[in-house]
Design a protein around this motif. Structure first.
Motif, PDB file in Angstrom:
ATOM      1  N   GLY A 160       8.071  -0.979  -7.749  1.00 41.12           N
ATOM      2  CA  GLY A 160       7.417  -0.095  -8.651  1.00 41.12           C
ATOM      3  C   GLY A 160       6.197   0.469  -8.633  1.00 41.12           C
ATOM      4  O   GLY A 160       5.770   0.328  -7.380  1.00 41.12           O
ATOM      5  N   PHE A 161       5.453   1.021  -9.569  1.00 36.77           N
ATOM      6  CA  PHE A 161       4.120   1.679  -9.465  1.00 36.77           C
ATOM      7  C   PHE A 161       3.133   0.695  -9.888  1.00 36.77           C
ATOM      8  O   PHE A 161       3.280  -0.127 -10.458  1.00 36.77           O
ATOM      9  N   GLY A 162       1.921   0.937  -9.376  1.00 32.72           N
ATOM     10  CA  GLY A 162       0.915   0.333  -9.702  1.00 32.72           C
ATOM     11  C   GLY A 162       0.434   0.844 -11.102  1.00 32.72           C
ATOM     12  O   GLY A 162       0.683   2.113 -11.576  1.00 32.72           O
ATOM     13  N   VAL A 163       0.245  -0.040 -12.199  1.00 33.32           N
ATOM     14  CA  VAL A 163       0.228   0.245 -13.525  1.00 33.32           C
ATOM     15  C   VAL A 163      -0.956   1.173 -13.832  1.00 33.32           C
ATOM     16  O   VAL A 163      -0.713   1.955 -14.961  1.00 33.32           O
ATOM     17  N   PRO A 164      -1.979   1.383 -13.188  1.00 32.87           N
ATOM     18  CA  PRO A 164      -2.840   2.410 -13.486  1.00 32.87           C
ATOM     19  C   PRO A 164      -2.457   3.783 -13.455  1.00 32.87           C
ATOM     20  O   PRO A 164      -2.663   4.773 -14.290  1.00 32.87           O
ATOM     21  N   LEU A 165      -1.445   4.138 -12.710  1.00 33.84           N
ATOM     22  CA  LEU A 165      -0.766   5.255 -12.615  1.00 33.84           C
ATOM     23  C   LEU A 165       0.134   5.605 -13.949  1.00 33.84           C
ATOM     24  O   LEU A 165       0.339   6.641 -14.476  1.00 33.84           O
TER      25      LEU A 165
END
Length: 328
Positions: A160-165
């Motif tokens: 998945g993606f890093g949450v800041p993005l």
């Protein structure tokens, strides 16, 4: 000593490029610290963005170009399947009649952008605390949507993606809490995080994101470093997540106190963390007021007031009580 900067640049340009040049080595070394073979390829990063956050693809391409146009820079800026990272943090919705989101950002002072960025990317104005110069750890858009994150206190890691993005994506594409909920349920996150969202009508939610189970959307007004229950006991003890949650819940059940008094409680223990030597001291407090489009960034003895209508490029140097910062 850490120097925080406030920077206004509507479209990605020379200011942003200069910042990336300044941080390049630190960013790329962190991104590759587990070996390049463990990071997704450029094609995989592009495919993930096109699948889950297609509106950001042109912006990602532009930022990658400004960062030098290299393969590693583009992969880093995709925020797809990054290395693990942990933080502390507390956040809560003020129980009064005005929308107000207050949060403490607890993290390693040597690993923070220390940048409040005002942009008009994709035609929507956003103010927020930068992470990796593309993502945000908290922020607000001109439509009155504000958002912030805390670590969710779980060890699971997934694709998945890093949450800041994801926070950046919410603020770039959403105008309502309901739209934000749809994004938070749909976009995969590589670790467990708690994301609180509020709008100018004081509608709010807290979403529990995780890589190994569906996102749970709740009406919780408080988030610290666990989700429905404590699942990582040693981390919970180290960060006092239960104690901080109880403290905030008790304050929310009292008669509503003035906004300023509520905000100031975040500058004192147990919410204000002194664990700088362990990588989760409180680096700043942020108070977002969606209705007025303003944010106050606070430190003990210092504060900034910034807004969409009155934003100033400025710097402030903050000394934290630890010898670890002597080389920063």
């Amino acid at each position: 000593m850490v120097t925080f900067r406030a920077m206004d640049e509507d479209s990605p340009g020379p200011k942003w490029a200069g910042l990336f040049d300044e941080y390049r080595s630190a960013y790329l070394n962190w991104w590759a610290r587990e070996g390049l073979s463990g990071r997704p390829t450029y094609i995989e990063c592009r495919r993930a963005l096109q699948t889950h956050m297609p509106e950001l693809v042109p912006l990602w391409e532009r930022l990658s170009e400004l960062a030098g146009g290299g393969d590693r820079e583009a992969r880093f800026l995709s925020f797809f399947a990054p290395p693990r990272y942990l933080s502390g943090c507390s956040q809560a919705i003020w129980p009064g009649d005005q929308p107000l989101l207050v949060r403490n950002y607890d993290y390693d002072p040597r690993a923070i952008d220390a940048l409040l960025l005002k942009t008009a990317w994709l035609g929507r104005r956003v103010i927020g605390m930068s992470d990796g110069l593309f993502g945000l750890v908290d922020g607000m858009n001109e439509d009155g949507l504000a958002v912030s994150l805390t670590f969710g206190g779980r060890q699971a890691v997934g694709e998945g993606f890093g949450v800041p993005l994801i926070l950046r994506y919410v603020l770039q594409t959403c105008t309502t809490v309901a739209q934000a909920a749809d994004v938070l349920k749909r976009v995969p996150c590589h670790m467990s995080y708690n994301v609180t969202v509020i709008d100018a009508q004081r509608r709010y939610l807290t979403a529990y994101l995780a890589p190994d189970r569906p996102t749970l959307v709740t009406h919780a007004a408080v988030a610290t470093n666990h989700q429905e229950r404590v699942e990582w006991n040693s981390h919970a003890r180290l960060t006092a997540t239960v104690e901080r949650e109880r403290y905030l819940l008790q304050r929310l059940t009292l008669h509503p106190e003035p906004q300023e008094k509520f905000i100031r409680t975040f500058l004192r223990p147990p919410l204000y963390s002194l664990a700088f030597d362990r990588g989760f001291g409180t680096l700043y407090t942020a108070a977002y007021r969606p209705r007025s489009g303003s944010v106050e960034i606070l430190w003990p003895g210092h504060h900034w007031n910034q807004s969409f209508s009155d934003f100033a490029d400025e710097t402030i140097s903050i000394a934290y009580p630890t010898s670890l910062l002597s080389g920063t």
